[in-house]
Scaffold this motif. Structure first.
Motif, PDB file in Angstrom:
ATOM      1  N   ILE A 110      20.485   6.193  14.857  1.00 42.16           N
ATOM      2  CA  ILE A 110      21.736   6.742  15.394  1.00 42.16           C
ATOM      3  C   ILE A 110      21.415   7.753  16.498  1.00 42.16           C
ATOM      4  O   ILE A 110      21.976   7.720  17.594  1.00 42.16           O
ATOM      5  N   ASN A 111      20.474   8.630  16.206  1.00 42.50           N
ATOM      6  CA  ASN A 111      20.115   9.651  17.194  1.00 42.50           C
ATOM      7  C   ASN A 111      19.561   9.010  18.465  1.00 42.50           C
ATOM      8  O   ASN A 111      19.917   9.398  19.584  1.00 42.50           O
ATOM      9  N   HIS A 112      18.716   7.998  18.299  1.00 38.18           N
ATOM     10  CA  HIS A 112      18.131   7.321  19.452  1.00 38.18           C
ATOM     11  C   HIS A 112      19.228   6.716  20.334  1.00 38.18           C
ATOM     12  O   HIS A 112      19.246   6.905  21.554  1.00 38.18           O
ATOM     13  N   LEU A 113      20.171   6.000  19.713  1.00 40.04           N
ATOM     14  CA  LEU A 113      21.227   5.348  20.486  1.00 40.04           C
ATOM     15  C   LEU A 113      22.074   6.374  21.250  1.00 40.04           C
ATOM     16  O   LEU A 113      22.456   6.151  22.392  1.00 40.04           O
ATOM     17  N   VAL A 114      22.343   7.497  20.594  1.00 40.25           N
ATOM     18  CA  VAL A 114      23.161   8.517  21.260  1.00 40.25           C
ATOM     19  C   VAL A 114      22.373   9.183  22.393  1.00 40.25           C
ATOM     20  O   VAL A 114      22.875   9.336  23.514  1.00 40.25           O
ATOM     21  N   GLN A 115      21.118   9.535  22.118  1.00 39.82           N
ATOM     22  CA  GLN A 115      20.331  10.209  23.179  1.00 39.82           C
ATOM     23  C   GLN A 115      20.068   9.269  24.357  1.00 39.82           C
ATOM     24  O   GLN A 115      19.921   9.706  25.488  1.00 39.82           O
ATOM     25  N   GLN A 116      20.039   7.949  24.073  1.00 38.38           N
ATOM     26  CA  GLN A 116      19.808   6.971  25.153  1.00 38.38           C
ATOM     27  C   GLN A 116      21.117   6.523  25.820  1.00 38.38           C
ATOM     28  O   GLN A 116      21.162   5.518  26.521  1.00 38.38           O
ATOM     29  N   ASP A 117      22.188   7.243  25.559  1.00 35.42           N
ATOM     30  CA  ASP A 117      23.493   6.948  26.172  1.00 35.42           C
ATOM     31  C   ASP A 117      24.017   5.542  25.898  1.00 35.42           C
ATOM     32  O   ASP A 117      24.624   4.903  26.772  1.00 35.42           O
ATOM     33  N   ALA A 118      23.771   5.069  24.665  1.00 38.01           N
ATOM     34  CA  ALA A 118      24.463   3.843  24.253  1.00 38.01           C
ATOM     35  C   ALA A 118      25.826   4.217  23.675  1.00 38.01           C
ATOM     36  O   ALA A 118      26.697   3.352  23.532  1.00 38.01           O
ATOM     37  N   SER A 119      25.999   5.484  23.306  1.00 39.31           N
ATOM     38  CA  SER A 119      27.284   5.982  22.804  1.00 39.31           C
ATOM     39  C   SER A 119      27.197   7.502  22.687  1.00 39.31           C
ATOM     40  O   SER A 119      26.147   8.094  22.955  1.00 39.31           O
ATOM     41  N   ASP A 120      28.330   8.115  22.272  1.00 43.20           N
ATOM     42  CA  ASP A 120      28.306   9.552  21.964  1.00 43.20           C
ATOM     43  C   ASP A 120      28.317   9.783  20.458  1.00 43.20           C
ATOM     44  O   ASP A 120      28.341  10.927  20.001  1.00 43.20           O
ATOM     45  N   GLY A 121      28.364   8.692  19.716  1.00 43.81           N
ATOM     46  CA  GLY A 121      28.409   8.782  18.261  1.00 43.81           C
ATOM     47  C   GLY A 121      28.966   7.470  17.735  1.00 43.81           C
ATOM     48  O   GLY A 121      29.000   6.479  18.461  1.00 43.81           O
ATOM     49  N   PHE A 122      29.430   7.468  16.478  1.00 46.59           N
ATOM     50  CA  PHE A 122      29.892   6.208  15.875  1.00 46.59           C
ATOM     51  C   PHE A 122      31.095   6.438  14.972  1.00 46.59           C
ATOM     52  O   PHE A 122      31.243   7.511  14.381  1.00 46.59           O
ATOM     53  N   ILE A 123      31.929   5.401  14.895  1.00 49.64           N
ATOM     54  CA  ILE A 123      32.997   5.377  13.893  1.00 49.64           C
ATOM     55  C   ILE A 123      32.488   4.472  12.782  1.00 49.64           C
ATOM     56  O   ILE A 123      32.321   3.262  12.963  1.00 49.64           O
ATOM     57  N   VAL A 151      32.579   8.250  23.826  1.00 56.78           N
ATOM     58  CA  VAL A 151      32.460   6.813  23.548  1.00 56.78           C
ATOM     59  C   VAL A 151      31.959   6.591  22.120  1.00 56.78           C
ATOM     60  O   VAL A 151      30.864   7.032  21.749  1.00 56.78           O
ATOM     61  N   LEU A 152      32.779   5.904  21.313  1.00 54.85           N
ATOM     62  CA  LEU A 152      32.481   5.758  19.887  1.00 54.85           C
ATOM     63  C   LEU A 152      32.570   4.302  19.436  1.00 54.85           C
ATOM     64  O   LEU A 152      33.663   3.796  19.150  1.00 54.85           O
ATOM     65  N   PRO A 153      31.457   3.598  19.333  1.00 55.35           N
ATOM     66  CA  PRO A 153      31.486   2.243  18.782  1.00 55.35           C
ATOM     67  C   PRO A 153      31.702   2.256  17.272  1.00 55.35           C
ATOM     68  O   PRO A 153      31.338   3.218  16.589  1.00 55.35           O
ATOM     69  N   ALA A 154      32.270   1.156  16.776  1.00 54.41           N
ATOM     70  CA  ALA A 154      32.363   0.965  15.331  1.00 54.41           C
ATOM     71  C   ALA A 154      30.991   0.543  14.818  1.00 54.41           C
ATOM     72  O   ALA A 154      30.262  -0.172  15.507  1.00 54.41           O
ATOM     73  N   ALA A 155      30.630   0.984  13.623  1.00 60.46           N
ATOM     74  CA  ALA A 155      29.357   0.542  13.046  1.00 60.46           C
ATOM     75  C   ALA A 155      29.448   0.541  11.529  1.00 60.46           C
ATOM     76  O   ALA A 155      30.023   1.449  10.929  1.00 60.46           O
ATOM     77  N   THR A 156      28.888  -0.496  10.928  1.00 62.33           N
ATOM     78  CA  THR A 156      28.743  -0.491   9.480  1.00 62.33           C
ATOM     79  C   THR A 156      27.319  -0.023   9.159  1.00 62.33           C
ATOM     80  O   THR A 156      26.507   0.173  10.073  1.00 62.33           O
ATOM     81  N   PHE A 157      27.031   0.138   7.889  1.00 65.75           N
ATOM     82  CA  PHE A 157      25.695   0.650   7.536  1.00 65.75           C
ATOM     83  C   PHE A 157      25.363   0.239   6.111  1.00 65.75           C
ATOM     84  O   PHE A 157      26.265   0.032   5.289  1.00 65.75           O
ATOM     85  N   VAL A 158      24.081   0.104   5.850  1.00 65.85           N
ATOM     86  CA  VAL A 158      23.605  -0.118   4.478  1.00 65.85           C
ATOM     87  C   VAL A 158      22.389   0.784   4.281  1.00 65.85           C
ATOM     88  O   VAL A 158      21.353   0.598   4.942  1.00 65.85           O
ATOM     89  N   VAL A 159      22.523   1.768   3.414  1.00 62.63           N
ATOM     90  CA  VAL A 159      21.421   2.699   3.158  1.00 62.63           C
ATOM     91  C   VAL A 159      20.636   2.202   1.937  1.00 62.63           C
ATOM     92  O   VAL A 159      21.227   1.830   0.925  1.00 62.63           O
ATOM     93  N   PHE A 174      37.302   3.744  21.325  1.00 62.39           N
ATOM     94  CA  PHE A 174      36.801   3.037  20.150  1.00 62.39           C
ATOM     95  C   PHE A 174      36.371   1.659  20.651  1.00 62.39           C
ATOM     96  O   PHE A 174      37.174   0.901  21.176  1.00 62.39           O
ATOM     97  N   THR A 175      35.081   1.347  20.516  1.00 56.85           N
ATOM     98  CA  THR A 175      34.563   0.115  21.106  1.00 56.85           C
ATOM     99  C   THR A 175      33.736  -0.670  20.100  1.00 56.85           C
ATOM    100  O   THR A 175      33.378  -0.161  19.047  1.00 56.85           O
ATOM    101  N   ARG A 176      33.450  -1.924  20.462  1.00 56.45           N
ATOM    102  CA  ARG A 176      32.567  -2.712  19.601  1.00 56.45           C
ATOM    103  C   ARG A 176      31.138  -2.749  20.150  1.00 56.45           C
ATOM    104  O   ARG A 176      30.268  -3.329  19.546  1.00 56.45           O
ATOM    105  N   HIS A 177      30.903  -2.167  21.344  1.00 63.54           N
ATOM    106  CA  HIS A 177      29.570  -2.258  21.967  1.00 63.54           C
ATOM    107  C   HIS A 177      28.671  -1.132  21.476  1.00 63.54           C
ATOM    108  O   HIS A 177      28.709  -0.031  22.002  1.00 63.54           O
ATOM    109  N   GLY A 178      27.837  -1.414  20.487  1.00 64.44           N
ATOM    110  CA  GLY A 178      27.047  -0.319  19.932  1.00 64.44           C
ATOM    111  C   GLY A 178      25.538  -0.531  19.950  1.00 64.44           C
ATOM    112  O   GLY A 178      24.786   0.382  19.638  1.00 64.44           O
ATOM    113  N   THR A 179      25.091  -1.723  20.317  1.00 67.88           N
ATOM    114  CA  THR A 179      23.641  -1.925  20.371  1.00 67.88           C
ATOM    115  C   THR A 179      23.093  -1.252  21.633  1.00 67.88           C
ATOM    116  O   THR A 179      23.875  -0.884  22.521  1.00 67.88           O
TER     117      THR A 179
END
Ligand SMILES: Cc1cc2nc3c(=O)[nH]c(=O)nc-3n(C[C@H](O)[C@H](O)[C@H](O)COP(=O)(O)O)c2cc1C
Length: 456
Positions: free
Chosen positions: A389-402, A269-277, A237-242
């Motif tokens: 989200i898909n871009h970040l995961v496919q570009q190996d910035a993470s494996d997903g998000f919390i 690898v799962l960074p924390a992320a907030t969201f506003v839809v 669980f990490t804070r590095h999600g950009t």
């Protein structure tokens, strides 16, 4: 050969009252009543998320000698909440943060083995090492553990727990009424574990649970923390999600695995992320600006600034300029119980950077705090968020998000109803659970004996 498409992992964080949650929002419910936990968990399960996540704070934080009531207050006990959730969910993983500095392995292993049984193999343990003496005052030994020993104890703690989880073979319960034999092996659960931190022996009283041992998560960012994760954890669980920070962190921790005979897919690898839809990107940005001002109220802005300045700033106007004085040097005495105070390794230099940023962008103290405390946030229409989200995961910035909703407990509903179907359409997120256990959801394989000992 092109790179295979990665499948995204998603989890839902129930933050309780803190500076992400807008508890005063008219749509917010209770942060303590079971109905709130159940709502968020059911939404996460409806959306086929990997797991539900609880953080932990073992002492109410204080600032300027008073309880800091806007950050981590009133959280009920993790095991009690997760056990109750096991009864109202069927597949969702149930993950809780439990400290390795202030607890004992026998007791924690017992609780996780029990949770794994009650939930049919869905338990996860986020091992944290928060060590400070202030928190330690709540425990019988006080703040007894020097900071540099906390990961040493965590490693020993996990090793001892592995011994306990492994003390039953799995086929030890005969329950043979004809012969009058319940435990088939008279030595079932026998264990002895000794090292510099623990000297325990006896019989473990919980038979082998469906997962063998819970999924292990780690949430610490130091050099030692990353090494600990590479050696022992199934997920971080990490804070590095950009994109850039995420890629650097991802490459770093995945690169450490080979040393421990592990492959890159054994650590998620799962960074924390907030969201506003929003209905549109512009609508979402408007909503997000309003939410940020609620998250960082005038009062919260001063509290955040005090954590860096290490002084009472209550006389300052949050809508005015930054303090001209420098932060007080030495140990931070204004804020207690908050691990991230340590993030400001050089407070005087940070204050200088903040002043430069505020002056370049003409920001008030509150606007500056809004800027510098912003975390990884997805803001946009459902399509924009799914794409990002898909871009970040496919570009190996993470494996997903919390994901950390800002409204409890209904804040995940819109994400579940609008973003998740788009990820499913792209074929990058499951449409239904394929397995039963949390290990199945994370795709990290079994923890049967052999694998357990890697933490030793
Ligand atoms: C993303 C993240 C989440 C964390 N959540 C918690 C938590 O819920 N409870 C806690 O006691 N510590 C929490 N921590 C603190 C860490 O477990 C650890 O004690 C602290 O970061 C110091 O370790 P480090 O020096 O390796 O970073 C968290 C840390 C990170 C990076």
């Amino acid at each position: 050969m092109s790179k295979p498409v990665k499948h995204i992992h998603l989890a839902a964080h129930f933050p309780g009252v803190n500076n992400t949650t807008v508890w005063s929002d008219p749509e917010a419910g209770s942060h303590i009543e079971f109905g709130s936990f159940a709502h968020l968990a059911r939404t996460a399960e409806r959306a086929k998320f990997d797991f539900f996540f609880l953080a932990e704070g073992l002492r109410l934080r204080e600032q300027g000698g008073e309880i800091y009531d806007l950050d981590v207050v009133g959280r009920p006990d993790t095991f009690t909440v997760l056990a109750a959730l096991a009864a109202v969910t069927e597949r969702l993983g149930l993950t809780g943060t439990i400290n390795s500095t202030f607890n004992e392995p026998y007791e924690v292993a017992r609780q996780f083995a029990s949770l794994d049984h009650l939930s049919g193999g869905r338990a996860g343990w986020n091992v944290v090492t928060s060590w400070d003496a202030f928190t330690g005052e709540n425990f019988r030994r006080g703040g007894y553990l020097p900071q540099e020993q906390r990961y040493e104890r965590a490693r020993a703690f996990l090793s001892a727990s592995a011994t306990l989880f492994d003390s039953w073979r799995g086929d030890d319960i005969a329950a043979d009424a004809g012969r009058g034999v319940f435990a088939g092996d008279p030595h079932a659960g026998g264990f002895a574990y000794r090292d510099a931190h623990f000297d325990i022996e006896g019989h473990f009283d919980v038979p082998r649970s469906p997962q063998g041992r819970p999924v292990i998560l780690q949430a610490g960012d130091s050099e030692e923390g990353r090494e600990f994760a590479a050696a022992t954890a199934d997920a971080i669980f990490t804070r590095h999600g950009t994109l850039e920070a995420g890629q650097a962190f991802y490459a770093d921790v995945k690169g450490r695995l080979a040393r421990y005979g592990r492959t890159r897919d054994q650590l998620v690898v799962l960074p924390a992320a907030t969201f506003v839809v929003g209905d549109t990107d512009a609508d979402a940005h408007e909503k997000a600006a309003v939410i940020r001002r609620k998250q960082v109220s005038a009062q919260t802005a001063i509290k955040f600034a005090e954590q860096l300045w290490n002084r009472d700033l209550s006389g300052y106007d949050p809508e005015g300029p930054l303090p001209e004085v420098d932060p007080l040097p030495g140990e931070n005495t204004i804020s207690r119980g908050r691990a991230s105070v340590r993030l400001y390794r050089d407070p005087v230099a940070t204050a200088r950077e903040w002043r430069e940023l505020a002056s370049a962008r003409n920001l008030s103290l509150r606007e500056l705090i809004i800027e510098v405390t912003g975390r990884q946030t997805f803001i946009g229409s459902a399509a924009t968020i799914a794409e990002e989200i898909n871009h970040l995961v496919q570009q190996d910035a993470s494996d997903g998000f919390i994901l950390v909703p800002h409204v409890t407990p209904g804040g995940l509903d819109e994400f579940a109803d609008t973003v998740v179907p788009l990820l499913q359409e792209r074929g990058v997120f499951r449409s239904d659970y394929e397995g039963v256990t949390l290990r199945d959801h994370l795709g990290i394989g079994s923890s049967l004996p052999g694998n357990l000992e890697r933490s030793a």
